[in-house]
Design a protein around this motif. Sequence first.
Motif, PDB file in Angstrom:
ATOM      1  N   ARG A  22       0.831  -0.749   0.002  1.00 23.24           N
ATOM      2  CA  ARG A  22       0.114  -0.304   0.034  1.00 23.24           C
ATOM      3  C   ARG A  22       1.026   1.152  -0.063  1.00 23.24           C
ATOM      4  NH1 ARG A  22      -3.304  -3.358   2.533  1.00 23.24           N
ATOM      5  NH2 ARG A  22      -2.583  -2.756   4.940  1.00 23.24           N
ATOM      6  N   LEU A  23       1.617   1.342   0.327  1.00 27.31           N
ATOM      7  CA  LEU A  23       3.079   2.594   1.106  1.00 27.31           C
ATOM      8  C   LEU A  23       3.422   2.831  -0.430  1.00 27.31           C
ATOM      9  CD1 LEU A  23       3.994   4.867   2.301  1.00 27.31           C
ATOM     10  CD2 LEU A  23       6.186   3.221   3.252  1.00 27.31           C
ATOM     11  N   LYS A  24       3.618   1.337  -0.770  1.00 27.96           N
ATOM     12  CA  LYS A  24       4.882   2.232  -2.300  1.00 27.96           C
ATOM     13  C   LYS A  24       3.623   2.314  -3.553  1.00 27.96           C
ATOM     14  CE  LYS A  24       8.959  -1.277  -1.204  1.00 27.96           C
ATOM     15  NZ  LYS A  24       8.837  -2.361  -1.945  1.00 27.96           N
ATOM     16  N   GLY A  25       2.780   1.676  -3.207  1.00 24.91           N
ATOM     17  CA  GLY A  25       1.851   2.100  -4.311  1.00 24.91           C
ATOM     18  C   GLY A  25       1.428   3.754  -4.277  1.00 24.91           C
ATOM     19  N   ASP A  26       1.023   4.298  -3.031  1.00 24.52           N
ATOM     20  CA  ASP A  26       0.482   5.527  -2.688  1.00 24.52           C
ATOM     21  C   ASP A  26       1.012   6.964  -3.344  1.00 24.52           C
ATOM     22  OD1 ASP A  26       0.952   8.013  -0.720  1.00 24.52           O
ATOM     23  OD2 ASP A  26      -0.577   6.430  -0.120  1.00 24.52           O
ATOM     24  N   VAL A  27       0.197   7.689  -3.330  1.00 20.48           N
ATOM     25  CA  VAL A  27       0.950   9.330  -5.045  1.00 20.48           C
ATOM     26  C   VAL A  27       2.138   9.842  -4.274  1.00 20.48           C
ATOM     27  CG1 VAL A  27      -1.511  10.434  -3.494  1.00 20.48           C
ATOM     28  CG2 VAL A  27      -0.445  11.155  -6.413  1.00 20.48           C
ATOM     29  N   ARG A  28       2.251   9.573  -2.832  1.00 17.22           N
ATOM     30  CA  ARG A  28       3.493  10.237  -2.343  1.00 17.22           C
ATOM     31  C   ARG A  28       4.354   9.694  -3.109  1.00 17.22           C
ATOM     32  NH1 ARG A  28       2.330   9.646   3.394  1.00 17.22           N
ATOM     33  NH2 ARG A  28       1.527   7.562   3.026  1.00 17.22           N
ATOM     34  N   ALA A  78      -2.030   3.997  -7.353  1.00 14.13           N
ATOM     35  CA  ALA A  78      -2.253   5.004  -7.108  1.00 14.13           C
ATOM     36  C   ALA A  78      -1.297   5.398  -8.714  1.00 14.13           C
ATOM     37  CB  ALA A  78      -1.651   6.449  -6.986  1.00 14.13           C
ATOM     38  N   MET A  79       0.621   4.543  -8.313  1.00 14.30           N
ATOM     39  CA  MET A  79       1.612   4.717  -8.771  1.00 14.30           C
ATOM     40  C   MET A  79       1.235   3.768 -10.260  1.00 14.30           C
ATOM     41  SD  MET A  79       3.097   6.560  -7.429  1.00 14.30           S
ATOM     42  CE  MET A  79       4.970   6.108  -7.796  1.00 14.30           C
ATOM     43  N   GLN A  80       0.676   2.330 -10.336  1.00 12.10           N
ATOM     44  CA  GLN A  80       0.326   2.034 -11.830  1.00 12.10           C
ATOM     45  C   GLN A  80      -0.820   2.841 -12.558  1.00 12.10           C
ATOM     46  OE1 GLN A  80      -1.414  -1.543  -9.924  1.00 12.10           O
ATOM     47  NE2 GLN A  80       0.658  -2.719  -9.806  1.00 12.10           N
ATOM     48  N   SER A 124     -13.299   8.126  -9.151  1.00 11.83           N
ATOM     49  CA  SER A 124     -12.421   9.705  -9.148  1.00 11.83           C
ATOM     50  C   SER A 124     -10.472  10.254  -9.069  1.00 11.83           C
ATOM     51  CB  SER A 124     -13.598  11.140  -8.269  1.00 11.83           C
ATOM     52  OG  SER A 124     -12.617  12.217  -8.570  1.00 11.83           O
ATOM     53  N   ARG A 125     -10.154   9.304  -8.631  1.00 11.95           N
ATOM     54  CA  ARG A 125      -8.831   9.887  -7.812  1.00 11.95           C
ATOM     55  C   ARG A 125      -8.033   8.877  -8.598  1.00 11.95           C
ATOM     56  NH1 ARG A 125      -7.563   8.598  -1.646  1.00 11.95           N
ATOM     57  NH2 ARG A 125      -9.381   7.102  -2.105  1.00 11.95           N
ATOM     58  N   THR A 126      -8.593   7.749  -9.185  1.00 14.83           N
ATOM     59  CA  THR A 126      -8.015   6.983 -10.367  1.00 14.83           C
ATOM     60  C   THR A 126      -8.067   7.764 -11.459  1.00 14.83           C
ATOM     61  OG1 THR A 126      -9.061   4.549  -9.319  1.00 14.83           O
ATOM     62  CG2 THR A 126      -8.931   4.097 -10.768  1.00 14.83           C
ATOM     63  N   LEU A 127      -9.522   8.140 -11.665  1.00 15.18           N
ATOM     64  CA  LEU A 127      -9.340   8.825 -13.134  1.00 15.18           C
ATOM     65  C   LEU A 127      -8.220   9.695 -13.430  1.00 15.18           C
ATOM     66  CD1 LEU A 127     -12.967   8.477 -13.501  1.00 15.18           C
ATOM     67  CD2 LEU A 127     -10.641   7.559 -14.585  1.00 15.18           C
ATOM     68  N   THR A 128      -7.847  10.644 -11.924  1.00 12.25           N
ATOM     69  CA  THR A 128      -6.853  11.690 -12.112  1.00 12.25           C
ATOM     70  C   THR A 128      -6.108  10.992 -12.479  1.00 12.25           C
ATOM     71  OG1 THR A 128      -8.722  13.119 -10.822  1.00 12.25           O
ATOM     72  CG2 THR A 128      -6.801  13.765 -10.774  1.00 12.25           C
ATOM     73  N   TRP A 129      -5.803   9.706 -11.405  1.00 12.75           N
ATOM     74  CA  TRP A 129      -3.999  10.046 -11.548  1.00 12.75           C
ATOM     75  C   TRP A 129      -3.665   9.263 -12.497  1.00 12.75           C
ATOM     76  CZ3 TRP A 129      -4.564   7.255  -5.949  1.00 12.75           C
ATOM     77  CH2 TRP A 129      -5.037   8.567  -5.120  1.00 12.75           C
ATOM     78  N   MET A 130      -5.077   8.691 -13.610  1.00  8.62           N
ATOM     79  CA  MET A 130      -4.376   8.337 -14.817  1.00  8.62           C
ATOM     80  C   MET A 130      -4.582   9.333 -16.189  1.00  8.62           C
ATOM     81  SD  MET A 130      -6.314   4.731 -15.949  1.00  8.62           S
ATOM     82  CE  MET A 130      -6.647   3.908 -14.675  1.00  8.62           C
ATOM     83  N   GLY A 131      -4.427  10.401 -15.657  1.00  8.61           N
ATOM     84  CA  GLY A 131      -4.910  11.616 -16.436  1.00  8.61           C
ATOM     85  C   GLY A 131      -5.576  11.266 -17.427  1.00  8.61           C
ATOM     86  N   GLN A 132      -7.106  11.608 -17.167  1.00  3.04           N
ATOM     87  CA  GLN A 132      -8.707  11.044 -17.529  1.00  3.04           C
ATOM     88  C   GLN A 132      -9.303  11.580 -16.679  1.00  3.04           C
ATOM     89  OE1 GLN A 132      -8.757   9.913 -20.289  1.00  3.04           O
ATOM     90  NE2 GLN A 132      -6.665   9.538 -20.699  1.00  3.04           N
ATOM     91  N   PRO A 133      -8.793  13.381 -15.919  1.00  6.90           N
ATOM     92  CA  PRO A 133      -9.936  13.318 -14.742  1.00  6.90           C
ATOM     93  C   PRO A 133     -11.490  13.796 -15.095  1.00  6.90           C
ATOM     94  CG  PRO A 133      -8.570  14.911 -15.100  1.00  6.90           C
ATOM     95  CD  PRO A 133      -7.607  13.815 -15.886  1.00  6.90           C
ATOM     96  N   SER A 134     -11.671  14.241 -16.878  1.00  3.83           N
ATOM     97  CA  SER A 134     -12.635  14.719 -17.229  1.00  3.83           C
ATOM     98  C   SER A 134     -13.427  12.713 -18.452  1.00  3.83           C
ATOM     99  CB  SER A 134     -12.555  15.327 -18.745  1.00  3.83           C
ATOM    100  OG  SER A 134     -11.816  15.097 -19.656  1.00  3.83           O
ATOM    101  N   ALA A 135     -13.121  12.156 -17.891  1.00  4.03           N
ATOM    102  CA  ALA A 135     -13.183  11.382 -18.615  1.00  4.03           C
ATOM    103  C   ALA A 135     -15.075  10.542 -17.917  1.00  4.03           C
ATOM    104  CB  ALA A 135     -13.309   9.198 -18.156  1.00  4.03           C
ATOM    105  N   ARG A 136     -16.298   9.679 -19.036  1.00  5.56           N
ATOM    106  CA  ARG A 136     -17.441  10.364 -19.098  1.00  5.56           C
ATOM    107  C   ARG A 136     -17.446   8.530 -17.522  1.00  5.56           C
ATOM    108  NH1 ARG A 136     -20.954   7.629 -23.298  1.00  5.56           N
ATOM    109  NH2 ARG A 136     -22.911   7.504 -22.189  1.00  5.56           N
ATOM    110  N   LEU A 137     -18.206   8.658 -16.345  1.00  2.00           N
ATOM    111  CA  LEU A 137     -18.167   7.610 -15.590  1.00  2.00           C
ATOM    112  C   LEU A 137     -19.077   7.020 -15.443  1.00  2.00           C
ATOM    113  CD1 LEU A 137     -17.634   6.420 -13.482  1.00  2.00           C
ATOM    114  CD2 LEU A 137     -18.190   7.669 -11.510  1.00  2.00           C
TER     115      LEU A 137
END
Length: 673
Positions: free
Chosen positions: A271-277, A455-457, A489-502
């Motif tokens: 979990r820690l290694k996958g954290d966006v920090r 988040a890192m993936q 919402s966070r997944t899409l933001t970190w994936m570079g797709q914040p405006s994706a249609r859900l």
Amino acid sequence: MSDPLLAEREHLQHARRCLEAMREAVRTLSPQGGDRVSTEYLKAELFRRAQALLDDPDTPLFFGRIDRSPSAESGGAKEQFYIGRRHVRDAQGDPVVVDWRADISRAFYRASAAEPMGVTLRRRFGFAHGVLTSYEEEHLDRGEEHDPATSAILTAEIERPRVGPMRDIVATIQPDQDDLVRTELSQSVCIQGAPGTGKTAVGLHRAAYLLYAHREQLRRAGVLVVGPNTSFIGYIAALLPALGELDVEQVSVADLAPVRTRRADPADVERLKGDVRMAEVVRRAVFAGVAIPADDVTVATASRRWRLPADQLRQLFARELASDAAYDVIRARLATLVAEAVRRRMEAAGAAPDDRAVARLRRTPDVQALVDRHWPAVSARAVVTRLLTDAAFLSRCAGDLLDSDEQAALLDGEPRPASAWSLADAFLVDEALGLIRRPKGYGHVVVDEAQDLSAMQCRAIARRCPSGSATVLGDLAQATAPAAVGDWSRTLTWMGQPSARLVQLTRGYRVPAQVLDFANLLLPSLDADVGGATSLRLSADALRVRAASDVARETAAVVADLQQREGSVGVICRDDDLRALRRSLASTGIEATLVDRGLEARVTLVPVTLCKGLEFDHVVVVEPARIAALPRGLNWLYVALTRAVTSLTVLHASPLPQALNGEASGVESAYAP
């Protein structure tokens, strides 16, 4: 009076003859390139085209037909179109079969009695081993419209026994699915889909549609499909080629990583290694060696030595440090920028160095030494290795981001070779590598089982889709990874797709209602704010829950019984129960294949950790309580219970998990045989 079924069979034979003529026309072309290499390339391309036109006698060339009312575009004539997996034309160039992705085919999937889209008649065809056996028709101009739940042909196609890889759904796409499949390339889509709603099929068919509608653009930019593991990729790999789309790269999440992984982290460390920090920690580590020049620098040429003031160098390096370019790009550019600064000095002194002189100057020892000293070469693996092994370096990079306990968790103190990476480590390396040099980008990316991404993936996928669109597929109720983000919402933001249609899909077509109702009992116990799916299908004997004193023996008996029925059988159990079950099946003469060796066998043994995304006609889930005891075990159990297309048998010696047990829910009395 003519026989409509006979007429449709004659059209099918006509279509097959036309397809063979199209293939023969390609085979007789003579490739003439400008040179030998070009000629060989043309030969290979023509061979591919001819292979794509091969006729599979077991696969119908068309599955539907629409008749359209006369219009100005048709010259006042009634039009008739057959809808199939590929375009087929006759000798005059007129369409005999229309590709399911063509605009005209949209009406086959979308037309209704309320909105007929110019369609007067829609006809669906039933097939058996490539032979046209039946049809159903709806006269939309008379207000006739079938409920998908009562269509015998749709039901038969959905329930058609399956052994082997995933099949296409072009004959059964529903209007809500078609809307998603035909979403424009510029729009990213995130599909939160409950089990059996067809989200994986929709995502793959969207890729096929986009390759059809934007062929040249996506042939250049490429399409990437990412799945959770190699078993899943093996399951879906044949679908796009079966639809004629060969130029698609399909990989597992682990395949994205630049290093091979050979060990697993404890859940809290994962979990820690996958954290966006960790993204900022890695960025600091990559740039840790960069130093802004503090002193003047002298650069020697053949004629004299030139001094570059510290202020000028500081501005130059600071500007590059603030840019968004890759580390190695800046490193290469700095040598040129320093050489250009020297050229301006030379020109001010009356010299006139040309571009070749600057190219020579950037390679001189003084310039190279300056760059090496202040912007040294770095290795992604070395950077991450140092982060995970050097406490002082980690503290320097993460002091204000990770507390002391978190830093200690990363530095677990266990000696290990540098090659023994975990999957979470691998995406730290990928993050570093992405900062050093950009990875290949794609025009469209399909990501399945995305609910399990850290988040890192997500950031790794974003780097591979910097300006393209994405189709993100998943179900938060099926999230099982320790580092799963758990929020679209966070997944899409970190994936570079914040405006994706859900979009949420909750109406199931594949899993029987009895099975979904049973699995949905787990939803209140899962850490996921999603609703349960409903199914259009009821299937006789779809669910059996059995207590057994000897589960292994009972499993063998149930599988032997299921083998008398058509279709595939998947036996899902906890990973460490696999060996005992395999022995028990073998002792009764049942040959079962492990899932990582393919899905071509009638009976497949599936460890629960590899069952995600797979489907079988009949599923046997062994000892739910043992599965539920795993980390996020109820989520794993929910996944396992929803893999069946025709029937689910649950076998247990231990009491069922509380959410499913008879005293709490009445399940045993309701579903026991």
